[in-house]
Design a protein around this motif. Structure first.
Motif, PDB file in Angstrom:
ATOM      1  N   VAL A  18       0.857  -1.196   0.000  1.00 31.48           N
ATOM      2  CA  VAL A  18       0.000   0.000   0.000  1.00 31.48           C
ATOM      3  C   VAL A  18       0.894   1.248   0.000  1.00 31.48           C
ATOM      4  N   HIS A  20       2.191   4.359  -2.873  1.00 35.20           N
ATOM      5  CA  HIS A  20       1.454   5.457  -3.494  1.00 35.20           C
ATOM      6  C   HIS A  20       0.117   4.987  -4.074  1.00 35.20           C
ATOM      7  N   MET A  21       0.183   4.002  -4.964  1.00 36.62           N
ATOM      8  CA  MET A  21      -1.038   3.634  -5.690  1.00 36.62           C
ATOM      9  C   MET A  21      -1.940   2.713  -4.875  1.00 36.62           C
ATOM     10  N   GLY A  22      -1.329   1.731  -4.194  1.00 39.85           N
ATOM     11  CA  GLY A  22      -2.134   0.791  -3.403  1.00 39.85           C
ATOM     12  C   GLY A  22      -2.940   1.512  -2.337  1.00 39.85           C
ATOM     13  N   ALA A  41      -1.373  -5.033   4.015  1.00 41.33           N
ATOM     14  CA  ALA A  41      -0.039  -5.480   4.442  1.00 41.33           C
ATOM     15  C   ALA A  41       0.986  -4.680   3.659  1.00 41.33           C
ATOM     16  N   GLY A  75      -0.102  -4.718  -4.692  1.00 38.84           N
ATOM     17  CA  GLY A  75       0.255  -3.309  -4.884  1.00 38.84           C
ATOM     18  C   GLY A  75       1.738  -3.046  -4.838  1.00 38.84           C
ATOM     19  N   MET A  76       2.542  -4.148  -5.030  1.00 44.47           N
ATOM     20  CA  MET A  76       3.999  -3.924  -5.020  1.00 44.47           C
ATOM     21  C   MET A  76       4.487  -3.590  -6.435  1.00 44.47           C
ATOM     22  N   PRO A  78       6.493  -3.954 -10.035  1.00 45.38           N
ATOM     23  CA  PRO A  78       6.550  -5.121 -10.929  1.00 45.38           C
ATOM     24  C   PRO A  78       7.730  -6.040 -10.615  1.00 45.38           C
ATOM     25  N   PHE A  84       7.363 -12.493  -4.660  1.00 48.74           N
ATOM     26  CA  PHE A  84       6.294 -12.577  -3.670  1.00 48.74           C
ATOM     27  C   PHE A  84       5.322 -13.709  -4.034  1.00 48.74           C
ATOM     28  N   MET A 107      -1.840  -4.580 -10.296  1.00 53.71           N
ATOM     29  CA  MET A 107      -1.783  -3.222 -10.881  1.00 53.71           C
ATOM     30  C   MET A 107      -0.386  -2.947 -11.434  1.00 53.71           C
ATOM     31  N   ALA A 108       0.471  -3.978 -11.432  1.00 55.44           N
ATOM     32  CA  ALA A 108       1.877  -3.753 -11.793  1.00 55.44           C
ATOM     33  C   ALA A 108       2.035  -3.442 -13.279  1.00 55.44           C
ATOM     34  N   ALA A 109       2.749  -2.370 -13.572  1.00 48.59           N
ATOM     35  CA  ALA A 109       2.976  -1.993 -14.963  1.00 48.59           C
ATOM     36  C   ALA A 109       3.696  -3.110 -15.701  1.00 48.59           C
ATOM     37  N   MET A 130      -4.965  -0.822 -14.414  1.00 47.90           N
ATOM     38  CA  MET A 130      -3.951   0.221 -14.548  1.00 47.90           C
ATOM     39  C   MET A 130      -4.556   1.533 -14.029  1.00 47.90           C
ATOM     40  N   THR A 133      -3.188   8.166 -10.252  1.00 41.96           N
ATOM     41  CA  THR A 133      -3.279   8.822  -8.947  1.00 41.96           C
ATOM     42  C   THR A 133      -4.520   9.713  -8.776  1.00 41.96           C
ATOM     43  N   GLY A 188      -2.065   5.867 -17.028  1.00 43.51           N
ATOM     44  CA  GLY A 188      -1.316   5.497 -15.815  1.00 43.51           C
ATOM     45  C   GLY A 188      -0.181   6.487 -15.566  1.00 43.51           C
TER      46      GLY A 188
HETATM   47  N1  LIG Z   1       2.336   5.214  -8.812  1.00 47.72           N
HETATM   48  C1  LIG Z   1       1.439   5.195  -9.796  1.00 47.72           C
HETATM   49  O1  LIG Z   1       0.945   6.252 -10.259  1.00 47.72           O
HETATM   50  C2  LIG Z   1       0.996   3.890 -10.386  1.00 47.72           C
HETATM   51  C3  LIG Z   1       1.557   2.693  -9.994  1.00 47.72           C
HETATM   52  N2  LIG Z   1       1.128   1.515 -10.544  1.00 47.72           N
HETATM   53  C4  LIG Z   1       1.674   0.250 -10.105  1.00 47.72           C
HETATM   54  O2  LIG Z   1       1.405   0.139  -8.723  1.00 47.72           O
HETATM   55  C5  LIG Z   1       2.435  -0.604  -8.107  1.00 47.72           C
HETATM   56  C6  LIG Z   1       2.962   0.172  -6.915  1.00 47.72           C
HETATM   57  O3  LIG Z   1       3.506   1.392  -7.361  1.00 47.72           O
HETATM   58  P1  LIG Z   1       3.731   2.565  -6.319  1.00 47.72           P
HETATM   59  O4  LIG Z   1       2.587   2.598  -5.377  1.00 47.72           O
HETATM   60  O5  LIG Z   1       4.070   3.752  -7.105  1.00 47.72           O
HETATM   61  O6  LIG Z   1       5.031   2.010  -5.569  1.00 47.72           O
HETATM   62  P2  LIG Z   1       5.422   2.214  -4.044  1.00 47.72           P
HETATM   63  O7  LIG Z   1       6.857   1.841  -3.962  1.00 47.72           O
HETATM   64  O8  LIG Z   1       4.983   3.531  -3.552  1.00 47.72           O
HETATM   65  O9  LIG Z   1       4.550   1.081  -3.295  1.00 47.72           O
HETATM   66  C7  LIG Z   1       4.869  -0.265  -3.278  1.00 47.72           C
HETATM   67  C8  LIG Z   1       4.641  -0.761  -1.872  1.00 47.72           C
HETATM   68  O10 LIG Z   1       4.703  -2.174  -1.861  1.00 47.72           O
HETATM   69  C9  LIG Z   1       5.346  -2.552  -0.650  1.00 47.72           C
HETATM   70  N3  LIG Z   1       5.834  -3.925  -0.835  1.00 47.72           N
HETATM   71  C10 LIG Z   1       6.730  -4.374  -1.727  1.00 47.72           C
HETATM   72  N4  LIG Z   1       6.877  -5.704  -1.627  1.00 47.72           N
HETATM   73  C11 LIG Z   1       6.059  -6.114  -0.640  1.00 47.72           C
HETATM   74  C12 LIG Z   1       5.760  -7.369  -0.053  1.00 47.72           C
HETATM   75  N5  LIG Z   1       6.354  -8.489  -0.474  1.00 47.72           N
HETATM   76  N6  LIG Z   1       4.860  -7.417   0.945  1.00 47.72           N
HETATM   77  C13 LIG Z   1       4.268  -6.281   1.391  1.00 47.72           C
HETATM   78  N7  LIG Z   1       4.507  -5.056   0.879  1.00 47.72           N
HETATM   79  C14 LIG Z   1       5.388  -4.972  -0.132  1.00 47.72           C
HETATM   80  C15 LIG Z   1       6.414  -1.505  -0.453  1.00 47.72           C
HETATM   81  O11 LIG Z   1       6.863  -1.458   0.892  1.00 47.72           O
HETATM   82  C16 LIG Z   1       5.683  -0.248  -0.890  1.00 47.72           C
HETATM   83  O12 LIG Z   1       5.024   0.389   0.187  1.00 47.72           O
HETATM   84  C17 LIG Z   1       3.494  -0.857  -9.161  1.00 47.72           C
HETATM   85  O13 LIG Z   1       3.374  -2.182  -9.603  1.00 47.72           O
HETATM   86  C18 LIG Z   1       3.175   0.132 -10.263  1.00 47.72           C
HETATM   87  O14 LIG Z   1       3.531  -0.379 -11.528  1.00 47.72           O
HETATM   88  C19 LIG Z   1       0.120   1.475 -11.479  1.00 47.72           C
HETATM   89  C20 LIG Z   1      -0.460   2.629 -11.892  1.00 47.72           C
HETATM   90  C21 LIG Z   1      -0.055   3.935 -11.417  1.00 47.72           C
END
Ligand SMILES: NC(=O)C1=CN([C@@H]2O[C@H](COP(=O)(O)OP(=O)(O)OC[C@H]3O[C@@H](n4cnc5c(N)ncnc54)[C@H](O)[C@@H]3O)[C@@H](O)[C@H]2O)C=CC1
Ligand SMILES: O=C(O)[C@@H]1CCC=N1
Length: 283
Positions: A18, A20-22, A41, A75-76, A78, A84, A107-109, A130, A133, A188
């Motif tokens: 969880v 940014h996006m999660g 989680a 939400g992790m 890619p 995982f 949601m992973a790119a 996809m 924000t 996205g």
């Molecule tokens: N940021 C965006 O605007 C967008 C992101 N996405 C996708 O969303 C996903 C997340 O991107 P963001 O939120 O930007 O990244 P982020 O790095 O902010 O969030 C990822 C989170 O996953 C957690 N995490 C990683 N592995 C884990 C595990 N095994 N167990 C529990 N937590 C775990 C990290 O601690 C982190 O809080 C990516 O796959 C990205 O491609 C999709 C569309 C838009």
């Protein structure tokens, strides 16, 4: 809200990751799916604390989410997803002995639905989304596709449920999986490109004589208002632009400069570069 959705009132939904996006999607879901238990989680405790502090989300560990939740939302990033999924493969295979009525959402790119299934070693129903924000302010886009869902009533109902919940915060066009790289790049990644444009507009306003604060305010409001008018109007964006251009006036002077520049090619290259990266991430 779709009244015909067949879902248990005690549906359990779990987010693994969880950031940014999660967190934006978890917040949107927790305000719409008030009858569901939503678990979160994350490897970073602060991300969990931020959510449980001001939403109905509950803290859980990732393995328990994969063991018990009806909908598991990944939400992790890619790069971290394969490891995982492999780590919970045993949990999922034990689970399918008793029930196969659950849905994984990714949601992973760039990550194809088949890769989720291959890493789990099981053809679990998958919804690939996809998001972007602006879901945070109920102005988002969440294009999606599904696999092993059509004809599976339990999985279809879960997809419909998510669509109706997130539908309060976003448009959800269904696309073919072959278009996921394109939607990733356009909607996205798109907010970042729009923010660059706002910044360029604000800088230009300063160059024209405004103070920074006024220039920033007017740049943001102009993009907001123009996008809203384009969404609400039956007119094309070309017609709307023509309406701004008074004959012999100021706007056409600027539009002529824009049209003679490489602006279109630049935007095209920008979106295509992101789409190319999305394709690369699938390998
Ligand atoms: N940021 C965006 O605007 C967008 C992101 N996405 C996708 O969303 C996903 C997340 O991107 P963001 O939120 O930007 O990244 P982020 O790095 O902010 O969030 C990822 C989170 O996953 C957690 N995490 C990683 N592995 C884990 C595990 N095994 N167990 C529990 N937590 C775990 C990290 O601690 C982190 O809080 C990516 O796959 C990205 O491609 C999709 C569309 C838009
Ligand atoms: O930059 C990224 O990879 C993610 C996917 C779309 C927006 N942010």
């Amino acid at each position: 809200m779709n009244q015909n959705i067949e879902v248990d009132i005690d549906l359990k939904i779990g987010f693994v990751g969880v950031g940014h996006m999660g967190s934006i999607l978890a917040r949107a879901l927790s305000s719409a799916a008030t009858d569901c238990a939503i678990y979160v989680a994350d490897k970073k405790e602060q991300h969990i604390l931020d959510l449980i502090d001001d939403t109905s989300c509950l803290s859980a560990n990732a393995e328990d989410i994969c063991k018990t939740c009806d909908i598991v939302i990944l939400g992790m990033r890619p790069q971290g997803q394969p490891d995982f999924l492999k780590s919970v493969k045993g949990i999922v295979s034990e689970r399918v002995n008793t029930s196969t009525d659950f849905l994984f959402v990714t949601m992973a790119a760039g990550v194809p639905m088949a890769s989720v299934q291959n890493n789990l070693d099981y053809k679990v129903p998958v919804m690939r989304i996809m998001p972007n924000t602006p879901v945070a302010i109920e102005a988002g886009a969440i294009p999606y596709c599904t696999s092993c869902v059509d004809g599976n009533r339990g999985a279809e109902a879960k997809v419909d449920f998510l669509k109706s919940c997130w539908g309060k915060s976003a448009v959800l066009p269904r696309v073919d999986e072959s278009q996921m790289d394109a939607v990733c790049a356009l909607s996205g990644s798109g907010p970042a490109f729009v923010y660059r444009f706002i910044e360029a507009m604000a800088n230009a306003g300063e160059a024209a004589g405004l103070d920074a604060e006024t220039a920033s305010l007017l740049a943001k409001q102009t993009v907001l208002g123009s996008a809203k008018l384009a969404c609400d109007s039956v007119k094309s964006v070309g017609e709307l632009a023509d309406e701004v251009c008074s004959p012999g006036g100021t706007t056409i002077e600027g539009v002529n400069v824009l049209d003679a520049s490489d602006f279109n090619d630049c935007v095209r290259d920008t979106v295509l570069a992101s789409a190319r990266r999305s394709k690369e991430l699938s390998k």
